[in-house]
Design an enzyme around this catalytic site. Structure first.
Site, short mmCIF file in Angstrom:
data_model
loop_
_atom_site.label_atom_id
_atom_site.label_comp_id
_atom_site.label_asym_id
_atom_site.label_seq_id
_atom_site.Cartn_x
_atom_site.Cartn_y
_atom_site.Cartn_z
CE LYS A 123 9.22 6.27 10.56
NZ LYS A 123 9.51 5.47 9.35
CB ILE A 165 5.22 5.66 0.40
CG1 ILE A 165 4.48 6.94 0.83
CG2 ILE A 165 6.60 6.00 -0.14
CD1 ILE A 165 4.99 7.55 2.14
CE1 TYR A 176 5.77 7.00 11.94
CE2 TYR A 176 5.93 9.38 12.13
CZ TYR A 176 5.90 8.25 11.36
OH TYR A 176 6.03 8.34 9.99
CB SER A 183 -0.44 6.88 3.02
OG SER A 183 0.05 7.15 4.33
CB SER A 221 9.15 10.70 9.22
OG SER A 221 8.26 11.76 9.50
CB SER A 268 -0.91 0.01 1.24
OG SER A 268 -0.11 0.18 2.39
N1 NAP Z 1 2.38 9.17 5.07
C1 NAP Z 1 3.18 10.13 5.46
O1 NAP Z 1 2.80 11.32 5.50
C2 NAP Z 1 4.60 9.80 5.86
C3 NAP Z 1 5.44 10.87 6.22
C4 NAP Z 1 6.74 10.59 6.58
C5 NAP Z 1 7.20 9.28 6.60
N2 NAP Z 1 6.35 8.25 6.24
C6 NAP Z 1 6.88 6.87 6.28
O2 NAP Z 1 6.61 6.26 5.04
C7 NAP Z 1 6.54 4.83 5.24
C8 NAP Z 1 5.34 4.27 4.48
O3 NAP Z 1 4.17 4.82 5.04
P1 NAP Z 1 2.81 5.07 4.21
O4 NAP Z 1 2.46 6.48 4.42
O5 NAP Z 1 2.89 4.54 2.86
O6 NAP Z 1 1.79 4.23 5.13
P2 NAP Z 1 0.90 2.92 4.83
O7 NAP Z 1 0.12 3.09 3.58
O8 NAP Z 1 0.19 2.68 6.12
O9 NAP Z 1 1.99 1.80 4.56
C9 NAP Z 1 2.68 1.16 5.60
C10 NAP Z 1 3.07 -0.22 5.11
O10 NAP Z 1 3.83 -0.85 6.18
C11 NAP Z 1 3.28 -2.14 6.36
N3 NAP Z 1 3.49 -2.67 7.70
C12 NAP Z 1 2.96 -2.23 8.85
N4 NAP Z 1 3.34 -3.01 9.86
C13 NAP Z 1 4.13 -3.98 9.33
C14 NAP Z 1 4.80 -5.09 9.86
N5 NAP Z 1 4.73 -5.40 11.16
N6 NAP Z 1 5.54 -5.87 9.04
C15 NAP Z 1 5.60 -5.59 7.71
N7 NAP Z 1 4.97 -4.56 7.14
C16 NAP Z 1 4.23 -3.76 7.95
C17 NAP Z 1 1.81 -1.98 6.07
O11 NAP Z 1 1.21 -3.25 5.83
P3 NAP Z 1 -0.36 -3.53 6.14
O12 NAP Z 1 -1.10 -3.03 4.94
O13 NAP Z 1 -0.41 -5.02 6.30
O14 NAP Z 1 -0.71 -2.78 7.38
C18 NAP Z 1 1.85 -1.10 4.82
O15 NAP Z 1 2.09 -1.87 3.68
C19 NAP Z 1 6.51 4.62 6.74
O16 NAP Z 1 7.79 4.20 7.17
C20 NAP Z 1 6.19 6.00 7.31
O17 NAP Z 1 6.74 6.20 8.59
C21 NAP Z 1 5.07 8.49 5.87
#
Ligand code: NAP
Length: 357
Positions: free
Chosen positions: A201, A48, A197, A232, A170, A46
């Site tokens: 990070k 990013i 969190y 997301s 992040s 899902s």
């Molecule tokens: N969104 C933002 O604004 C933002 C900003 C800064 C940094 N980030 C970083 O970007 C990265 C991706 O986030 P996203 O925004 O794309 O969020 P997301 O859509 O919630 O994606 C997170 C992914 O991590 C997986 N995950 C969660 N727990 C896990 C586990 N125990 N083992 C393996 N996989 C696991 C989830 O799988 P499931 O679908 O099974 O839950 C999902 O595929 C993260 O590291 C986040 O900290 C995001």
């Protein structure tokens, strides 16, 4: 009426300006063809991670989606094969909350995959949800699991060098503060979760920094990448149901698409010539200055040693030394003793391996 139209026009203009200058991500460039190379993207079902994997697949890489749910992982692999026209997109099970699962993934990967050119630690959580563990689940999923995975896959990264590790961090690391006396304490309640969190990070940024130090001269480089504020499920999945219909349109307006969020991790994985910046933090496809806590080499090394314990890494599983390269009495400022020019001052058979990046 005219005043109303003028107001609406001005608002629209301001939004377009803000969107193109602050929200929309600059596209990454970098190596165009990844044919013959293998990439692992964690949490690629899902957000990013999925968009990152899509771009790698479009460029011809063999892409392993390392996801905790077989159903979601297989579905994403199917989508990505369709969208990219690349059949070399496969799912492998990885639950970063379980050290046993991380080890099982590494064993299966090393047995079946002869190459590893790009490792992207993308998976992350912002809350424990309903899960109660006797350890700090946020630190486990966001840092300790990726730390262990990196160690177990390092031999393959080294034999495929030049190769890269990208840790999706992040800007929240700026609020982080690592308390080494209670690193693994379970977190309870949303306030502690927000704190944990940010701390996890900060751990990502310090990990990339120390990993770069440990890997100097091996041809394996690593980077911490901030994707920007992205629309997301990361935070939205934890807001109460009644609030979501309000937040979704707002998030759509002011946050980046997951595809936009994938650009900086992709830049760190693909951009030629950034090897001298190994260990540094990138945002908007540029290297960025970090606060003192995130460039503290002694803290980075202390975190490394603590992480080894928390990851259950035994002697002989880590070729690198635990000796503190930044002794208390050295009197050397951390920035000078660092190799990073921080303060800027500046499942199926595999095709035959070709030249690495
Ligand atoms: N969104 C933002 O604004 C933002 C900003 C800064 C940094 N980030 C970083 O970007 C990265 C991706 O986030 P996203 O925004 O794309 O969020 P997301 O859509 O919630 O994606 C997170 C992914 O991590 C997986 N995950 C969660 N727990 C896990 C586990 N125990 N083992 C393996 N996989 C696991 C989830 O799988 P499931 O679908 O099974 O839950 C999902 O595929 C993260 O590291 C986040 O900290 C995001």
């Amino acid at each position: 009426m005219e005043a109303l139209l003028l107001g609406a026009g001005l608002l629209l203009g301001a939004y377009v300006l803000i969107y193109y200058n602050l929200v929309k991500a600059p596209p990454c460039g970098g190596i165009v063809s990844l044919r013959g190379r293998t990439a692992v993207v964690t949490g690629a079902n899902s957000g990013i991670g999925k968009m990152t994997a899509l771009e790698l697949a479009r460029r011809g890489a063999r892409v392993v989606l390392a996801c905790r749910s077989r159903e979601r992982g297989e579905a994403a692999a199917f989508d990505l094969r369709q969208e990219s026209g690349n059949n070399e997109v496969i799912f492998m099970a990885l639950d970063l909350a379980s050290l046993a699962s991380v080890r099982a993934f590494a064993t299966a990967f090393l047995r079946s995959e002869p190459r590893l050119d790009i490792l992207i630690h993308n998976a992350g959580i912002s809350s424990c949800g309903q899960i109660r563990e006797p350890f700090n689940l946020l630190l486990r999923v966001n840092h300790i699991g990726p730390f262990l995975l990196t160690h177990l896959l390092l031999p393959r990264l080294k034999t495929c060098a030049p190769s890269r590790v990208v840790v999706v961090a992040s800007a929240a690391h700026r609020r982080g503060r690592l308390d080494f006396t209670r690193l693994d304490r379970p977190v309870v309640g949303w306030q502690q979760e927000l704190r944990a969190y940010a701390d996890s990070k900060l751990a990502n940024v310090l990990f990339a920094r120390e990993l770069a130090t440990q890997l100097e001269g091996t041809g394996v480089t690593c980077y911490a990448a901030h994707p920007g504020p992205v629309n997301s499920d990361l935070f939205l999945r934890h807001v109460p149901g009644w609030l979501r219909p309000l937040l979704h349109p707002l998030a759509w307006l002011v946050l980046r698409t997951p595809g936009g969020g994938a650009q900086t991790p992709l830049y760190c994985a693909l951009q030629e010539g950034i090897e001298p910046l190994s260990g540094r933090y990138f945002a908007n496809c540029h290297v960025e200055e970090v606060p003192p806590a995130a460039r503290d080499d002694r803290a980075a090394h202390r975190l490394w040693v603590a992480s080894k314990k928390l990851a259950g890494l035994g002697l002989g599983e880590d070729a690198e030394s635990d000796e503190d390269p930044h002794p208390e009495d050295s009197g050397t400022p951390s920035s000078l003793s660092s190799p990073h020019p921080e303060e800027p001052t500046v499942s199926e058979p595999h095709p035959s391996p070709q030249s690495p990046p």
